[in-house]
Structures are given as structure tokens and as C-alpha cells.
Design an enzyme around this catalytic site. Structure first.
Site, PDB file in Angstrom:
ATOM      1  N   CYS A 135      -6.461 -19.041  19.707  1.00 54.35           N
ATOM      2  CA  CYS A 135      -7.135 -19.963  20.423  1.00 54.35           C
ATOM      3  C   CYS A 135      -8.546 -19.141  21.154  1.00 54.35           C
ATOM      4  O   CYS A 135      -8.877 -18.497  20.405  1.00 54.35           O
ATOM      5  CB  CYS A 135      -6.330 -20.888  21.578  1.00 54.35           C
ATOM      6  SG  CYS A 135      -5.530 -19.949  22.689  1.00 54.35           S
ATOM      7  N   ARG A 173      -3.152 -21.201  24.774  1.00 54.47           N
ATOM      8  CA  ARG A 173      -3.041 -22.370  23.901  1.00 54.47           C
ATOM      9  C   ARG A 173      -2.252 -22.259  22.828  1.00 54.47           C
ATOM     10  O   ARG A 173      -1.443 -22.841  22.421  1.00 54.47           O
ATOM     11  CB  ARG A 173      -4.443 -23.276  23.813  1.00 54.47           C
ATOM     12  CG  ARG A 173      -5.095 -23.740  25.245  1.00 54.47           C
ATOM     13  CD  ARG A 173      -6.373 -24.132  25.009  1.00 54.47           C
ATOM     14  NE  ARG A 173      -7.360 -22.894  24.869  1.00 54.47           N
ATOM     15  CZ  ARG A 173      -8.626 -23.275  24.573  1.00 54.47           C
ATOM     16  NH1 ARG A 173      -9.076 -24.515  24.450  1.00 54.47           N
ATOM     17  NH2 ARG A 173      -9.457 -22.318  24.679  1.00 54.47           N
TER      18      ARG A 173
END
Lengths: 154, 287
Positions: B245, B250
Site C-alpha cells: 500500500c 493497509r
């Protein structure tokens, strides 16, 4: 960064607020103060905006889904309103209160001088990259509105 | 929301429900740990007896861009009153994104007895369960950890380049705007910490939160997850997958989904992610 290091003049109320916060020193005291501030958060009044809010007012990079409105006042200043859609976005709520209470009604030229990195003075250096970017983007949007207002007057 | 065991996960024991946590708050073999992105959340109220692991403060090396080393991890776990036998239940804000990140770091040191509270803070609060502000000061332990092992679940840039050369599957879990590189072009706003926008060539875009039921923050069923990762993007459980990410937060969530809920055996998180790749000189980028 201390307020005195800012250089350009920022609104006196904000400078005083930052100095008070820095004087707390202890991290837990600062966190308690910020939690108390976040409790004063109120979303943008319906006479200013109603959901769903226009993306023009959305703070980019803010995961808390924050929105900013700058309403011109008769005296040439701006009144800032905010909406934070993420109910867990407590830092964004605290930031909204701080910006409203210390920048609404202040001279726009001074608001335009507020640096985005006051975020670190307020929350400390322990912010994640995403969180600091979102909070700084809130300041940037407020400053951009003030810059436009100041340019319109000159 | 369905019962965890009925959702078809490969490792259903990697999740516990809010009910389970409520029943084990006094269990000395269990430690509940909250990990958030927002530093004000835990002190504003948390699950009773829960402790906090602050990602930036507790899991990162304070100087160089890396995670803590063994001594630091041992000190952290000792402070938390944890032994290698302690079952750690992680939960937090943002659909458990940060708690998955913490779990991923715990895995680097071999603390495998760690699970996620399905639904995280959102579900606990929505169910009206008790939240307290009192902190916990457990009796410190003497925790002995293994050396950090980055080989199995962590990818570095050279690993990604090698992966790219053999056309291995990559999952970019950022937003479509980040994936397309359009967000970098927004004038007057902070960029994403990278000089170039776009994605690693060949990466498929699956925004991380698609794995979540938005109403209560629980994970989607295995069938729904397979429809996304396999039906839409063509992944297979036997694939060697790298997820990334912006800084690896994430993508640790997606790492958890693929590894634990869908049973993929070779998933690595490229934590250098876009803040490294988008600043590297000469690496290929696709828009």
C-alpha cells in the site's frame, strides 16, 4: 515546532493555545486536554451544509472523512465549520474544534500564515504518516480559504 | 453478520467474536490489546482491561525505517505482561487495520498465539459493550523472543523486483486514486510521500476495506472474499502473493485476509510500499 518558530504572524489566539499545550509537557496531560477539546466538536450547522456533503469541501487524504467550510463574515473574516463523518475520528474532531475556536474571526492574512505542521505541536510526533497527512490537510484547506479571501480583498 | 465458524475461513481460530472477548476479560491467559491509528482513541475509552500498543511508538524503530529488534520486542511484551503462551487478542479502529498491522509484526517475532477481534472497536461500541478509561498495569514478565524473521511474510524492494521479473501476482490495496496516480496531482495538498504516482506494473487493485462488512466492521465470508480476490483478480491459494500500500499498514490487513481467512500459504507484505517504490530511481511504474 514552537509557535515562536513560525516566523510569520499567526492569530494570537492560536499562538496562545499552542503555547499552553506545549507547557503541559507530559504526553498524557496533552492527550487528556485533546480528548476534552474533541468533546466540544459540533458538526457543520444545517444552514451551512446538509449531507451528503459536496466533495469540494472534502479534506483530501483525511481517512476520517473530514469536510471544511469557510463562511465569509461581514467584517471580512471567515467562520470555519467542519464535519467529521468517522465517529472514531476523534483527532480530526479535536483539530476541527481547535481550528474553529482559534481561527474563526481572525484576520485572514494571519490565518493564511498558519503552517500545516502545527499538527505536530498539537498531537506530538507519534502520529502515523496517514494521520498526520489528514490533519495537515485540514489546516491546508483552512489556510487556502484564508489565502483566497485575503487575495480578494487586496 | 454470521457466526465466525460458519463463514468458511481456512483458519477460523484466527478470529474471536466480541462475545468471546466479553467472556474472557478476566482470563489470565488472555491479553486484550488495542492498536489504533488515532492516538486519542484508546485513552478516550477502551475495552475493560485492554492495553494499548501504539504503532508508531511501540513497534517502529525510533531512528531508521524499520521495526523494532528482538530486544525491543521482548521489552514490549514484558511490559504488557505477556508470555509466549499468552493468547493475544488484538482489536482497534479502522476495521482492525492497525491491529492486523500489529499482528503482522508479532508474527515476525514468532508470537503466533495472536488473534483479531472480529469487528474491532466499531462492533464492540455498536453493541453497547462497556468502555472504560482506566489503564492496566500488569505484572511485567520476562519474555524471550526469537530473532525477527523477515523472510516468510515480509518483502523488501529486491524481493519485489525479483517477483516482478517472474510476473508474480501483486495486490495494490490502496484507493483507485492512489493506484492510478491521480491523487499526486492534486494541487496544494500534501502528496502521498512519493515523487511518482501509479502502481507497480501488473499489480491488481483491491482496496483493503473491500474485505469488510461496513456496517459492523466484521470480515466478509470466505465465499465473498474469494469472489473478490479470485473471481475478480484471478488469484489462486497456491500463488506467491505480495501485497503493498503506502507504508505497509493497509496491506497487512490484506495479508491477514489472504493468509488466515483464505488459507494462502505464501503471502508477503511489502512494507516499503509506495513511499519506497514511488521514490526509487529507475524502477518501472505503471499508470
Amino acid at each position: 515546532m514552537s509557535p515562536s518558530a513560525v516566523g510569520a504572524k499567526i492569530p494570537a489566539g492560536l499562538a496562545e493555545f499552542l503555547a499552553d499545550l506545549e507547557a503541559l509537557g507530559d504526553r498524557s496531560e496533552r492527550i487528556e486536554a485533546l480528548i476534552g477539546i474533541a468533546k466540544r466538536y459540533r458538526p457543520v450547522p444545517r444552514e451551512v451544509a446538509t449531507p451528503p456533503y459536496d466533495d469540494l469541501h472534502k479534506v483530501p487524504a483525511c481517512e476520517s472523512q473530514a469536510y471544511v467550510w469557510a463562511v465569509p463574515q461581514d467584517d471580512g473574516t471567515l467562520r470555519f465549520h467542519f464535519a467529521v463523518l468517522n465517529p472514531q475520528g476523534i483527532s480530526a474532531m479535536a483539530m476541527a474544534v481547535i481550528l474553529d475556536e482559534n481561527l474563526s474571526g481572525a484576520p485572514v492574512a494571519e490565518v493564511a500564515a498558519v503552517p500545516s505542521d502545527i499538527v505536530y505541536t498539537i498531537f506530538g510526533r507519534e502520529l502515523s504518516m496517514g494521520k498526520s497527512m489528514g490533519l495537515m490537510a485540514m489546516v491546508t484547506m483552512v489556510r487556502a480559504a484564508a489565502e483566497r479571501a485575503a487575495a480578494a480583498r487586496s | 453478520m454470521t457466526d465466525i465458524t460458519s463463514r468458511g475461513y481456512s483458519h477460523p481460530d484466527s478470529l474471536v467474536s466480541t462475545d468471546w472477548v466479553a467472556q474472557h476479560l478476566e482470563d489470565s491467559g488472555v491479553r486484550v490489546i488495542e492498536s489504533n491509528e488515532d492516538p486519542l482513541l484508546y485513552p478516550s475509552g477502551h475495552v475493560p482491561r485492554a492495553q494499548e500498543v501504539a504503532w508508531v511508538r511501540d513497534l517502529n524503530d525510533p531512528v531508521r525505517r524499520d521495526y523494532l529488534q528482538r530486544a525491543g520486542f521482548e521489552a514490549l511484551m514484558s511490559r504488557l505482561g505477556v508470555t509466549p503462551a499468552t493468547k493475544i487478542v488484538l482489536y482497534g479502529d479502522k476495521n482492525n487495520w492497525w491491529s492486523c498491522y500489529a499482528l503482522w509484526v508479532f508474527q515476525l517475532f514468532g508470537h503466533t498465539n495472536a488473534v483479531i477481534m472480529d469487528g474491532g472497536r466499531l462492533k464492540w461500541e455498536k453493541e453497547g459493550r462497556p468502555m472504560v478509561r482506566e489503564g492496566v498495569k500488569p505484572e511485567p514478565t520476562r519474555y524471550a523472543a526469537q530473532e525477527r524473521d523477515d523472510r516468510r511474510i515480509r518483502a523488501f524492494r529486491d524481493d519485489v523486483l525479483a517477483h516482478l521479473a517472474k510476473q508474480g501476482p501483486l495486490i495494490d490495496v490502496r484507493s483507485p486514486e492512489e493506484y492510478n496516480g491521480t491523487r499526486l496531482h492534486m494541487e496544494a495538498y500534501p502528496n502521498e510521500g512519493a515523487l511518482r504516482g501509479g502502481h507497480i506494473p501488473g499489480a491488481a487493485n483491491v482496496p483493503w476495506a473491500r474485505a469488510i462488512v461496513p456496517d459492523d466492521g466484521t470480515f466478509k465470508t470466505a465465499a465473498d472474499l474469494r469472489a473478490i480476490y479470485e473471481g475478480e483478480k484471478g488469484l489462486k491459494p497456491s500463488d506467491d502473493v505480495i501485497a503493498y500500500c503506502r507504508i505497509g499498514e493497509r496491506s497487512s490487513h490484506t495479508w491477514f485476509v489472504l493468509s488466515y481467512l483464505l488459507g494462502y500459504e505464501k503471502v508477503r507484505n511489502y512494507d516499503g510500499s509506495w513511499t519506497e517504490w514511488g521514490n526509487l530511481v529507475g524502477v518501472p511504474i505503471e499508470k
